[in-house]
Each structure stands twice: as C-alpha cells, then as structure tokens.
Enzyme design. Sequence first.
Site, PDB file in Angstrom:
ATOM      1  N   LYS A 165       0.100   3.743  -2.624  1.00  0.00           N
ATOM      2  CA  LYS A 165      -0.844   4.719  -2.610  1.00  0.00           C
ATOM      3  C   LYS A 165      -0.233   6.399  -2.641  1.00  0.00           C
ATOM      4  CE  LYS A 165      -4.521   2.288  -0.364  1.00  0.00           C
ATOM      5  NZ  LYS A 165      -3.887   1.025  -0.235  1.00  0.00           N
ATOM      6  N   SER A 197      -5.560   2.887   4.831  1.00  0.00           N
ATOM      7  CA  SER A 197      -5.121   2.203   3.634  1.00  0.00           C
ATOM      8  C   SER A 197      -6.480   1.777   2.869  1.00  0.00           C
ATOM      9  CB  SER A 197      -4.426   1.194   4.088  1.00  0.00           C
ATOM     10  OG  SER A 197      -3.217   0.851   3.125  1.00  0.00           O
ATOM     11  N   SER A 235       0.777  -1.247  -0.166  1.00  0.00           N
ATOM     12  CA  SER A 235      -0.090  -0.056   0.067  1.00  0.00           C
ATOM     13  C   SER A 235       0.788   1.337   0.049  1.00  0.00           C
ATOM     14  CB  SER A 235      -1.053  -0.004   1.172  1.00  0.00           C
ATOM     15  OG  SER A 235      -2.156  -0.664   0.997  1.00  0.00           O
TER      16      SER A 235
END
Length: 401
Positions: free
Chosen positions: A103, A278, A100
């Site tokens: 991102k 997240s 993640s």
Amino acid sequence: MAVAAVVAVVASLVVLVRASGPTGANATSIAPAPPLVSLNPEIKDLPSGAPIPNPVALQRALADLVTAAGLGNFTGEISDAETGRVLWSSDPNKATVPASTAKLLTTAAALLTLPIDHRLTTRIVAGAHPGEIVLVAGGDPTLSAAPVGTPSYYPGAARIDDLAAQIKKSGVKFTSLTLDTSAFTGPAMAQGWHAEDIPGGFIAPLAPVMIDGSRLANDENAPRSDTPAIDVAQAIAKRLGIDSTDVKPGTAPPNARELAKVQSATLGERMTQMMAHSDNILAETIGRELVIERGGDPSFRGVVAAVTSVLTEAGFDMTGVSIQDASGLSDDDRIPARVLDKIMVAAAGNGRPALRPMLDFLPVAGANGTLEDRFDAGDRAGAGWVRAKTGTLAEASSLAG
C-alpha cells in the site's frame, strides 16, 4: 531514523466543588482551572546536533535478532532518512511477498499524481427512457446507508439518503433505476486473491460503488457482500419506492442531465483510513482513482502499470517489483525491501516533499490502527515513536516505516 514523532499527553483535571457548607471567612476558595492542553501530534525536523546513526552499532544490535529461526526467509533494509545512506541490509534486492506494505507504493503514486483534497462523485442522471434514472458509479466504495446526521463507517462518507432526497426534490418522475458501473473495467478479483476472503472480511469483488466497502455489518472485519454495486442500487431504489425488479444494469446516455450527486471524503482522509486499518478496498479504489486521472485503463492491469510508471518517473528503481493489485492482498505480489525503504526515505527525508503526508497516514505504535497493540510491551520503548505500515498474509509478515 532521522525523524522523531512527538506525542502530546493530555492530562485530565478533576475539580471537586462543595455544593454547600460554611460561608464568609470559613468558605473554601476554588482556584481557577488551568488553561486547556492542546493536542498537536506532529513530526518535527531533526535538531542540527542530533547524533549520526552508527552502522556498526546497528549491525551489532541486530545480529542475533535477524538470524532468529522464526523469521524464516528474512529480508530488510534500514537507511538514514537525513542522508539516504544505507545503514544495514539483508538481501534488500530479493523480491518477496510484501503483504499490505504494498500500500506504500499505491499511496506514494497517488500523492505524486492527485491533489490531496481530491473527491469521488456518485451521480444520478436522467435516463434515455421515460421514468428511467441512472446511477452513475464514480469509484466511491464508502457510501453510507446510515441516516444523515448519524455516524458512518467511513468518516465523511456520502449518504444514500442524500441522493434519494435530491431525486425526490427534483420533481422528476421515476419508475426504474439503471446501474452504470462502466467506471471500472476488467475482472472484479485480482490474480492471487481468494474467494474465501470475501466472507472472511478482507475483500469484495471490486466495483465502482459500494456501501461501507461492501461490509455486511458496521464492523471492520465483517463479511463482505459479493454483489456490492447491486446492493447500492437496490438500497437507493428502496428509498425511492422503485420495485427491485425495475433495477437493471446499463449505461447513462451521453450528456445526460444530472439530477443528484454526492461526494466522498477527501483523498487524504481516505488514505488515512486506508493506511491505519489496512483497508484493501480503499487501496484498490484509490489505485483506480490514480489510473483514471492518468487516462489509463481502470482495471487491475491498468492500476499496476500506472503505479509502476509514476514511481519510475519519480526516480525510484522498480527493479524486482511484480504486483497484481494495489493493496498487497495478492499472494503473487513481490517487492524488494530496497524499494519500500527508498519510498520511506523519500517521505521522511528531503527527497520528495509531496510524499511527506504519508508519514501522517501511518499507524503509530501503541496508539492506533494496525499498530495499536504493537511495540507497547515491556518498557514500551517504541510506543508513540514507531510509525509504520504493517503487512500480514498467511505466509508473510512485513513492516515498513
């Protein structure tokens, strides 16, 4: 390393007051309450006399840690945000699974392209046939089925009840509901995603309208529905008294008359939630928001192309980057540590003021989001100071901040 996070501590004051007792000379006087303490966490610039990071000392401090067997295939890079100077690195150009932390790329590209107060609009318009109304999905996955005035899963989310109320007040006769999901194109699942992650609560088939990110309960890790857009259409139909058999897919006629609309929270609010928890669905739909703004194809392929192009145009060297989605959920994503480091340096230093808000979106160690229970053991030296984006998959763990 050139940024300090200031955490304000609020003291709780308890005043005990005697309900009855002596009066006059023996009475107990109560001092006035002190002024309220205001909570204002912020990131301040370094003072001019701040010490300069020492690469030799950093190398010495990390030597035993970064060679630990438990780290496996380890890569990383640390830079001084004030100067951009690399202080330490280990295979920084090797492309590895980012999880993640990917991102960060989506967030950076969105901040460089979209206004931070950008909102998504969900509309209902008149259909081409008598009694037909059309739900035009506009990319918002945060719609709430909770009654107006009660808390929603996503703060500031638009309400289905609001849409239904507007339709009822419009005076339009309605007997059927058409669902227009043409805002997104291409597959609903990205390369490297797994079907078991839908009931696992990590993702849902991507659609341009959802209730609470397609969660089946008001819980962050709740299982997801595999029919997110249909769920919204059926929920609206139920509130309008339209039979479920009269809900069908289709498209809105050109220049259709608008009957009702609701808007999402701002991009900044959604990115705060996305980074803190997240949230994969928010990341993917923000990626679509970006590509639509640039006039590209609102598909996984189009989002990847848009994110890569925006960051390349901004001067970031994207060599080695190979991604399949906007969230980092794909097992097939690859990003070198160098790229994540350069994005954080640009946000924390003076390179890209437009990226500065990213620092406010990051979870704070020992305080919130995915860092709530991290860096807070022992002497809690990192609690309140470390701001970072986590990344976790079955075979990868990452951190950038």
